[in-house]
Design a protein around this motif. Structure first.
Motif, PDB file in Angstrom:
ATOM      1  N   PHE A 188       0.845  -1.192   0.000  1.00 49.71           N
ATOM      2  CA  PHE A 188       0.000   0.000   0.000  1.00 49.71           C
ATOM      3  C   PHE A 188       0.884   1.247   0.000  1.00 49.71           C
ATOM      4  O   PHE A 188       1.846   1.331   0.765  1.00 49.71           O
ATOM      5  CB  PHE A 188      -0.932  -0.026   1.214  1.00 49.71           C
ATOM      6  CG  PHE A 188      -1.747  -1.293   1.244  1.00 49.71           C
ATOM      7  CD1 PHE A 188      -2.914  -1.391   0.508  1.00 49.71           C
ATOM      8  CD2 PHE A 188      -1.307  -2.396   1.954  1.00 49.71           C
ATOM      9  CE1 PHE A 188      -3.642  -2.578   0.494  1.00 49.71           C
ATOM     10  CE2 PHE A 188      -2.027  -3.584   1.954  1.00 49.71           C
ATOM     11  CZ  PHE A 188      -3.204  -3.671   1.217  1.00 49.71           C
ATOM     12  N   THR A 189       0.537   2.196  -0.864  1.00 49.67           N
ATOM     13  CA  THR A 189       1.349   3.386  -1.066  1.00 49.67           C
ATOM     14  C   THR A 189       0.712   4.597  -0.399  1.00 49.67           C
ATOM     15  O   THR A 189      -0.496   4.813  -0.523  1.00 49.67           O
ATOM     16  CB  THR A 189       1.523   3.653  -2.578  1.00 49.67           C
ATOM     17  OG1 THR A 189       2.115   2.491  -3.172  1.00 49.67           O
ATOM     18  CG2 THR A 189       2.406   4.859  -2.833  1.00 49.67           C
ATOM     19  N   PHE A 190       1.561   5.366   0.277  1.00 51.53           N
ATOM     20  CA  PHE A 190       1.128   6.583   0.972  1.00 51.53           C
ATOM     21  C   PHE A 190       2.057   7.722   0.591  1.00 51.53           C
ATOM     22  O   PHE A 190       3.246   7.518   0.363  1.00 51.53           O
ATOM     23  CB  PHE A 190       1.161   6.376   2.488  1.00 51.53           C
ATOM     24  CG  PHE A 190       0.327   5.217   2.932  1.00 51.53           C
ATOM     25  CD1 PHE A 190      -1.040   5.353   3.095  1.00 51.53           C
ATOM     26  CD2 PHE A 190       0.902   3.973   3.145  1.00 51.53           C
ATOM     27  CE1 PHE A 190      -1.824   4.277   3.482  1.00 51.53           C
ATOM     28  CE2 PHE A 190       0.132   2.888   3.536  1.00 51.53           C
ATOM     29  CZ  PHE A 190      -1.232   3.041   3.702  1.00 51.53           C
ATOM     30  N   ASN A 191       1.493   8.928   0.530  1.00 48.30           N
ATOM     31  CA  ASN A 191       2.262  10.104   0.152  1.00 48.30           C
ATOM     32  C   ASN A 191       2.052  11.221   1.154  1.00 48.30           C
ATOM     33  O   ASN A 191       0.957  11.374   1.706  1.00 48.30           O
ATOM     34  CB  ASN A 191       1.826  10.597  -1.234  1.00 48.30           C
ATOM     35  CG  ASN A 191       2.154   9.588  -2.304  1.00 48.30           C
ATOM     36  OD1 ASN A 191       3.292   9.456  -2.700  1.00 48.30           O
ATOM     37  ND2 ASN A 191       1.152   8.847  -2.745  1.00 48.30           N
ATOM     38  N   THR A 192       3.111  11.984   1.371  1.00 47.80           N
ATOM     39  CA  THR A 192       3.008  13.189   2.192  1.00 47.80           C
ATOM     40  C   THR A 192       4.009  14.209   1.673  1.00 47.80           C
ATOM     41  O   THR A 192       4.850  13.894   0.827  1.00 47.80           O
ATOM     42  CB  THR A 192       3.247  12.890   3.691  1.00 47.80           C
ATOM     43  OG1 THR A 192       2.814  14.006   4.459  1.00 47.80           O
ATOM     44  CG2 THR A 192       4.715  12.604   3.992  1.00 47.80           C
ATOM     45  N   THR A 193       3.897  15.404   2.173  1.00 50.50           N
ATOM     46  CA  THR A 193       4.854  16.449   1.835  1.00 50.50           C
ATOM     47  C   THR A 193       5.508  16.962   3.113  1.00 50.50           C
ATOM     48  O   THR A 193       4.932  16.899   4.194  1.00 50.50           O
ATOM     49  CB  THR A 193       4.185  17.631   1.108  1.00 50.50           C
ATOM     50  OG1 THR A 193       3.147  18.167   1.935  1.00 50.50           O
ATOM     51  CG2 THR A 193       3.611  17.203  -0.240  1.00 50.50           C
ATOM     52  N   ILE A 194       6.709  17.455   2.946  1.00 51.97           N
ATOM     53  CA  ILE A 194       7.393  18.182   4.014  1.00 51.97           C
ATOM     54  C   ILE A 194       7.293  19.652   3.635  1.00 51.97           C
ATOM     55  O   ILE A 194       7.607  20.024   2.497  1.00 51.97           O
ATOM     56  CB  ILE A 194       8.860  17.742   4.142  1.00 51.97           C
ATOM     57  CG1 ILE A 194       8.934  16.238   4.417  1.00 51.97           C
ATOM     58  CG2 ILE A 194       9.566  18.543   5.237  1.00 51.97           C
ATOM     59  CD1 ILE A 194      10.347  15.667   4.383  1.00 51.97           C
ATOM     60  N   ASN A 195       6.826  20.460   4.573  1.00 46.16           N
ATOM     61  CA  ASN A 195       6.562  21.870   4.285  1.00 46.16           C
ATOM     62  C   ASN A 195       7.372  22.775   5.201  1.00 46.16           C
ATOM     63  O   ASN A 195       7.648  22.427   6.345  1.00 46.16           O
ATOM     64  CB  ASN A 195       5.072  22.165   4.474  1.00 46.16           C
ATOM     65  CG  ASN A 195       4.225  21.297   3.578  1.00 46.16           C
ATOM     66  OD1 ASN A 195       3.927  20.157   3.908  1.00 46.16           O
ATOM     67  ND2 ASN A 195       3.856  21.817   2.432  1.00 46.16           N
ATOM     68  N   ASN A 196       7.672  23.971   4.687  1.00 44.80           N
ATOM     69  CA  ASN A 196       8.338  24.962   5.532  1.00 44.80           C
ATOM     70  C   ASN A 196       7.298  25.764   6.309  1.00 44.80           C
ATOM     71  O   ASN A 196       6.093  25.489   6.237  1.00 44.80           O
ATOM     72  CB  ASN A 196       9.271  25.861   4.707  1.00 44.80           C
ATOM     73  CG  ASN A 196       8.535  26.748   3.713  1.00 44.80           C
ATOM     74  OD1 ASN A 196       7.322  26.931   3.769  1.00 44.80           O
ATOM     75  ND2 ASN A 196       9.291  27.320   2.773  1.00 44.80           N
ATOM     76  N   GLU A 197       7.762  26.754   7.061  1.00 47.91           N
ATOM     77  CA  GLU A 197       6.871  27.549   7.911  1.00 47.91           C
ATOM     78  C   GLU A 197       5.810  28.310   7.123  1.00 47.91           C
ATOM     79  O   GLU A 197       4.763  28.645   7.649  1.00 47.91           O
ATOM     80  CB  GLU A 197       7.697  28.522   8.754  1.00 47.91           C
ATOM     81  CG  GLU A 197       8.575  27.827   9.768  1.00 47.91           C
ATOM     82  CD  GLU A 197       9.531  28.770  10.479  1.00 47.91           C
ATOM     83  OE1 GLU A 197       9.885  29.834   9.911  1.00 47.91           O
ATOM     84  OE2 GLU A 197       9.919  28.438  11.608  1.00 47.91           O
TER      85      GLU A 197
END
Length: 114
Positions: free
Chosen positions: A81-90
């Motif tokens: 199973f594939t999951f995605n997320t992002t890393i974000n700045n302030e």
């Protein structure tokens, strides 16, 4: 911190990935219970923008998605199973995109038992 900075003073890529590594596996382990084996199978990270300040990421799997995974694995014995997320700045800008593939197997599944 100083030990998370690379040679040019931005977040070290390994640290960015490391902050994302275990969470989808943990979420599934907690919600599926002891009758399931859950392992990280694969991962990738796409670095979009360099950053020096605080970064965050959110890891969520809906109750509906967990139910779908459970049904699939109970029927088929296992699945990836594939999951995605992002890393974000302030400011909310995306600095990296992370994809995780998690393997789940039902310990009690017996092929041809139906």
């Amino acid at each position: 911190r100083w030990y998370n900075k690379n040679a040019v003073g931005t977040h070290y890529g390994g640290s960015l990935y490391s902050m994302c590594d275990p969470f989808y596996m943990f979420i599934l382990m907690e919600n599926l219970g002891k009758d399931y084996i859950v392992w990280d199978k694969a991962a990738s990270i796409n670095f979009v923008k360099a950053e020096k300040k605080t970064v965050t990421a959110t890891f969520e799997i809906s109750k509906e998605k967990i139910a779908e995974i459970k049904t699939f694995v109970d029927t088929n014995g296992k699945g990836n199973f594939t999951f995605n997320t992002t890393i974000n700045n302030e400011n909310g800008d995306v600095i990296a995109e992370v994809e995780k593939v998690v393997y789940v197997r039902n310990k009690r599944f017996v092929a041809n038992s139906r």
